[in-house]
Write a protein that holds these residues in place. Structure first.
Motif, PDB file in Angstrom:
ATOM      1  N   ILE A  73       0.880  -1.175   0.000  1.00  0.00           N
ATOM      2  CA  ILE A  73       0.000   0.000   0.000  1.00  0.00           C
ATOM      3  C   ILE A  73       0.914   1.219   0.000  1.00  0.00           C
ATOM      4  CG2 ILE A  73      -1.954   1.150   1.094  1.00  0.00           C
ATOM      5  CD1 ILE A  73      -2.571  -1.398   2.603  1.00  0.00           C
ATOM      6  N   GLU A  74       1.043   1.864  -1.155  1.00  0.00           N
ATOM      7  CA  GLU A  74       1.995   2.954  -1.335  1.00  0.00           C
ATOM      8  C   GLU A  74       1.306   4.208  -1.866  1.00  0.00           C
ATOM      9  OE1 GLU A  74       4.823   4.205  -0.885  1.00  0.00           O
ATOM     10  OE2 GLU A  74       5.785   2.555   0.185  1.00  0.00           O
ATOM     11  N   ASN A  75       1.904   5.335  -1.566  1.00  0.00           N
ATOM     12  CA  ASN A  75       1.333   6.616  -2.018  1.00  0.00           C
ATOM     13  C   ASN A  75       1.907   6.994  -3.384  1.00  0.00           C
ATOM     14  OD1 ASN A  75       3.890   7.033  -1.099  1.00  0.00           O
ATOM     15  ND2 ASN A  75       3.388   8.679   0.322  1.00  0.00           N
ATOM     16  N   VAL A  97       3.925  -0.987   3.731  1.00  0.00           N
ATOM     17  CA  VAL A  97       2.875   0.022   3.839  1.00  0.00           C
ATOM     18  C   VAL A  97       3.477   1.396   4.097  1.00  0.00           C
ATOM     19  CG1 VAL A  97       0.782   0.682   5.073  1.00  0.00           C
ATOM     20  CG2 VAL A  97       1.321  -1.737   4.778  1.00  0.00           C
ATOM     21  N   ALA A  98       3.028   2.393   3.335  1.00  0.00           N
ATOM     22  CA  ALA A  98       3.459   3.772   3.556  1.00  0.00           C
ATOM     23  C   ALA A  98       2.801   4.321   4.822  1.00  0.00           C
ATOM     24  CB  ALA A  98       3.098   4.633   2.349  1.00  0.00           C
ATOM     25  N   ALA A 114      -3.014   2.838   7.907  1.00  0.00           N
ATOM     26  CA  ALA A 114      -2.840   1.653   7.067  1.00  0.00           C
ATOM     27  C   ALA A 114      -1.941   0.627   7.771  1.00  0.00           C
ATOM     28  CB  ALA A 114      -2.245   2.043   5.712  1.00  0.00           C
ATOM     29  N   ILE A 115      -0.944   1.107   8.513  1.00  0.00           N
ATOM     30  CA  ILE A 115      -0.086   0.197   9.289  1.00  0.00           C
ATOM     31  C   ILE A 115      -0.914  -0.502  10.362  1.00  0.00           C
ATOM     32  CG2 ILE A 115       1.902   0.069  10.837  1.00  0.00           C
ATOM     33  CD1 ILE A 115       3.062   2.486   9.349  1.00  0.00           C
ATOM     34  N   ASP A 116      -1.801   0.260  11.013  1.00  0.00           N
ATOM     35  CA  ASP A 116      -2.673  -0.330  12.027  1.00  0.00           C
ATOM     36  C   ASP A 116      -3.542  -1.433  11.429  1.00  0.00           C
ATOM     37  OD1 ASP A 116      -1.670   1.431  13.923  1.00  0.00           O
ATOM     38  OD2 ASP A 116      -3.220   2.945  13.514  1.00  0.00           O
ATOM     39  N   PHE A 117      -4.009  -1.219  10.194  1.00  0.00           N
ATOM     40  CA  PHE A 117      -4.872  -2.205   9.541  1.00  0.00           C
ATOM     41  C   PHE A 117      -4.117  -3.509   9.285  1.00  0.00           C
ATOM     42  CE2 PHE A 117      -5.747  -4.024   5.281  1.00  0.00           C
ATOM     43  CZ  PHE A 117      -6.912  -4.716   5.611  1.00  0.00           C
ATOM     44  N   ILE A 138       6.166  -4.015   7.140  1.00  0.00           N
ATOM     45  CA  ILE A 138       7.318  -3.131   6.964  1.00  0.00           C
ATOM     46  C   ILE A 138       6.778  -1.766   6.561  1.00  0.00           C
ATOM     47  CG2 ILE A 138       9.454  -2.727   5.705  1.00  0.00           C
ATOM     48  CD1 ILE A 138       9.412  -5.790   5.060  1.00  0.00           C
ATOM     49  N   ALA A 139       7.102  -0.753   7.333  1.00  0.00           N
ATOM     50  CA  ALA A 139       6.607   0.596   7.032  1.00  0.00           C
ATOM     51  C   ALA A 139       7.616   1.346   6.167  1.00  0.00           C
ATOM     52  CB  ALA A 139       6.351   1.362   8.322  1.00  0.00           C
ATOM     53  N   THR A 140       7.112   2.185   5.265  1.00  0.00           N
ATOM     54  CA  THR A 140       7.974   3.081   4.489  1.00  0.00           C
ATOM     55  C   THR A 140       7.573   4.517   4.814  1.00  0.00           C
ATOM     56  OG1 THR A 140       6.499   3.144   2.558  1.00  0.00           O
ATOM     57  CG2 THR A 140       8.164   1.403   2.625  1.00  0.00           C
ATOM     58  N   THR A 141       8.567   5.393   4.828  1.00  0.00           N
ATOM     59  CA  THR A 141       8.304   6.793   5.184  1.00  0.00           C
ATOM     60  C   THR A 141       8.993   7.726   4.200  1.00  0.00           C
ATOM     61  OG1 THR A 141      10.236   6.927   6.642  1.00  0.00           O
ATOM     62  CG2 THR A 141       8.158   6.209   7.634  1.00  0.00           C
TER      63      THR A 141
END
Length: 425
Positions: free
Chosen positions: A8-10, A55-56, A67-70, A79-82
C-alpha cells in the motif's frame, strides 16, 4: 508457502518500484495506492497467503499510519515506508508492531528493503536462542524475533541452553546476557566456542549498566557481537540480520565448495571430509563402491556434451534416490562413489546389483531421442580404517568389471588378501 506481499503505497511510481523488488524475490505483489483500495485487495485473497505487507506511513486517506494499524491488526508482518526522516515520524512508526521501517531516501534503503523481504521467508526455518533470567528482556527480545518470523527459543540457564542447541540444529544465533545462574555469560560464550566456531554459530552478548568494558569481555570470550541494554529496535534487527547472514554466507560458501556443480551431488572433497572426519572410526562391516558409466565417451561423441550432461544428472538422481542414507559423491567425469557404513559386503553387493539393473532399464530422454545406458561397479569390503585402501581395491574391481564385459558388479571379499572377482549377473 506464502506467495503474496501486500503493498500500500502513495503513488504509482513508488508502488511499481517496490513491486519490482517483490517480484525479484520470487513473490507476487498485491498493490494499492490507498488504504481503501488496500483493504479491498486484501479481502480478495486468502489472508494466510501473505508473507508480509509493505505500507506507507502517510497515505491520502490514511495520513497518520492508519494503514499500518490495519495490516498489523490482520496479523501480517508489516514493513513501514516513510517519506520523512524526522524523529517524530520514526517514533510514531516504531510504537506500532512493525517489523521495521525503511525511509524512501536512496537506493541503499531499497536494497535493504529487498533483503528484509527475503529474510522474512528464510527466518521461518532459522532458530535464535535467547538466554537470560531477565523476564522483561527475554520477553521483549522473543517478541521482536517472532515479529521477524524467526523460530525463537528461550533458556534461563547455560546448561539448558546447551541442551536446546543439541536438540535444535536450526539455531544460528545465541543472544545471552551476563547474569546467568550457573555461570557468567562470558564463561558461557567461551564454553560454547569449544563446540561451535564463529562460522557455525553466531553469539551476541547483551548487558546494561555494567561499564564500558563488558562489550570487550564478551568479544574476547568469543562472541561475534555485543549490544547494550536498553537497545534500539532498529539496531537490534540490523545486528541480528548481520550475524545470521554471516553464518548463512559461510554455509553457502562451504556448500558450493563441497558440491559438484553439474549434478548437485557432494564432490570428492566433501566425500573424503565426511568419511574421514565425521566417521573417524570406520565400521568393521562396510563397503565402498565405484560406479562408472559404460561407453560414456560415445554418448558425448554421438549426441553431444549437453546430452552427456543430461545422462550424468539422471545417473546422479538415481543414486540419490536409491542410496538416500549412504555417503555418495561424484568423483569426476562419469565416475561416482558410494560408501556404505554398517553394511555387510554381501548385502551391499546385492543392493548395488539391483541398482545396476535399474540403471540398465532406465530410459533417459534427450532433446532429439531417448537412450539407455549401463554401468560397471567395483566394490570393496575390506576391514580397514584406510579409505585410500578401500578406493584402490574398489578401483581394481571396477577395472575387472570393465574387462569382463561391463554392465556388472565385481566384489572383493573382506576375508582374503587376494582379489576374488565375483560377478553377480
Amino acid at each position: 508457502m506464502q506467495q503474496h506481499v501486500l503493498i500500500i503505497e502513495n503513488g504509482e511510481g513508488n508502488l511499481e518500484l517496490i513491486a519490482k523488488l517483490v517480484r525479484r524475490a520470487g513473490l507476487t505483489p498485491v498493490g494499492a495506492t490507498s488504504l481503501t483500495e488496500g483493504k479491498a485487495r486484501f479481502s480478495q485473497n486468502v489472508p494466510e497467503t501473505f508473507l508480509c505487507a509493505i505500507v506507507a506511513y502517510s497515505l491520502p486517506d490514511a495520513p497518520h499510519g492508519q494503514a499500518i494499524d490495519f495490516t498489523a491488526s490482520a496479523y501480517i508482518p508489516t514493513i513501514a515506508t516513510t517519506e520523512n526522516l524526522d524523529n517524530a515520524t520514526r517514533d510514531k512508526v516504531l510504537e506500532r508492531d512493525v517489523v521495521d521501517y525503511v525511509p524512501k531516501e536512496n537506493s541503499q534503503n531499497y536494497d535493504y528493503l529487498s533483503r528484509l523481504i527475503s529474510r522474512l521467508e528464510k527466518n521461518k526455518s532459522t532458530g535464535v536462542l535467547v538466554v537470560s533470567t531477565n523476564r522483561v528482556l527475554r520477553s521483549r527480545t522473543i517478541s521482536l524475533l517472532q515479529r521477524h518470523n524467526f523460530v525463537a527459543f528461550e533458556s534461563l540457564t547455560a546448561n539448558d541452553a546447551m541442551q536446546q542447541l543439541s536438540g535444535h540444529q536450526n539455531i544460528r544465533l545465541v543472544i545471552t546476557d551476563n547474569t546467568l545462574p550457573d555461570m557468567t555469560g562470558t564463561k558461557f560464550v567461551a564454553f560454547l566456542r569449544k563446540s561451535f566456531s564463529k562460522e557455525q554459530l553466531a553469539i551476541m552478548g547483551v548487558a546494561g549498566g555494567q561499564g564500558m568494558l563488558m562489550s570487550a569481555h564478551f568479544i574476547k570470550s568469543g562472541a561475534n557481537d555485543f549490544l547494550r541494554i536498553p537497545y534500539c529496535h532498529e539496531e537490534f534487527l540490523c545486528r541480528v540480520m548481520q550475524n545470521v547472514e554471516y553464518i548463512e554466507s559461510v554455509e553457502e560458501i562451504r556448500r558450493v565448495a563441497n558440491t559438484d556443480y553439474l549434478t548437485g551431488l557432494p564432490n570428492r572433497r566433501h566425500f573424503f571430509y565426511t568419511v574421514t572426519v565425521q566417521h573417524q572410526s570406520l565400521s568393521e562391516d562396510h563397503a565402498l563402491a565405484l560406479i562408472d558409466l559404460d561407453f560414456f565417451k560415445s554418448i558425448n561423441d554421438t549426441h553431444g556434451h549437453d546430452a552427456g550432461d543430461i545422462v550424468l544428472k539422471a545417473m546422479a538422481a538415481l543414486i540419490e534416490f536409491y542410496f538416500p542414507d549412504e555417503i555418495i559423491s561424484r568423483f569426476g567425469g562419469e565416475e561416482f562413489c558410494i560408501y556404505m557404513p554398517n553394511t555387510p559386503l554381501d548385502e551391499a553387493c546385492e543392493r548395488l546389483d539391483d541398482f545396476r539393473k535399474v540403471v540398465e532399464a532406465e530410459v533417459i530422454k534427450l532433446p532429439t531421442t531417448d537412450i539407455k545406458v549401463t554401468c560397471s561397479i567395483g566394490v570393496c569390503g575390506a576391514r580397514t580404517q584406510r579409505v585410500d585402501k578401500l578406493l584402490s581395491s574398489a578401483d581394481k574391481q571396477l577395472y575387472a568389471a570393465k574387462n569382463n564385459g561391463r554392465n556388472q558388479v565385481m566384489c572383493e571379499q573382506p576375508d582374503t588378501s587376494s582379489i576374488e572377482q565375483a560377478s553377480l549377473l
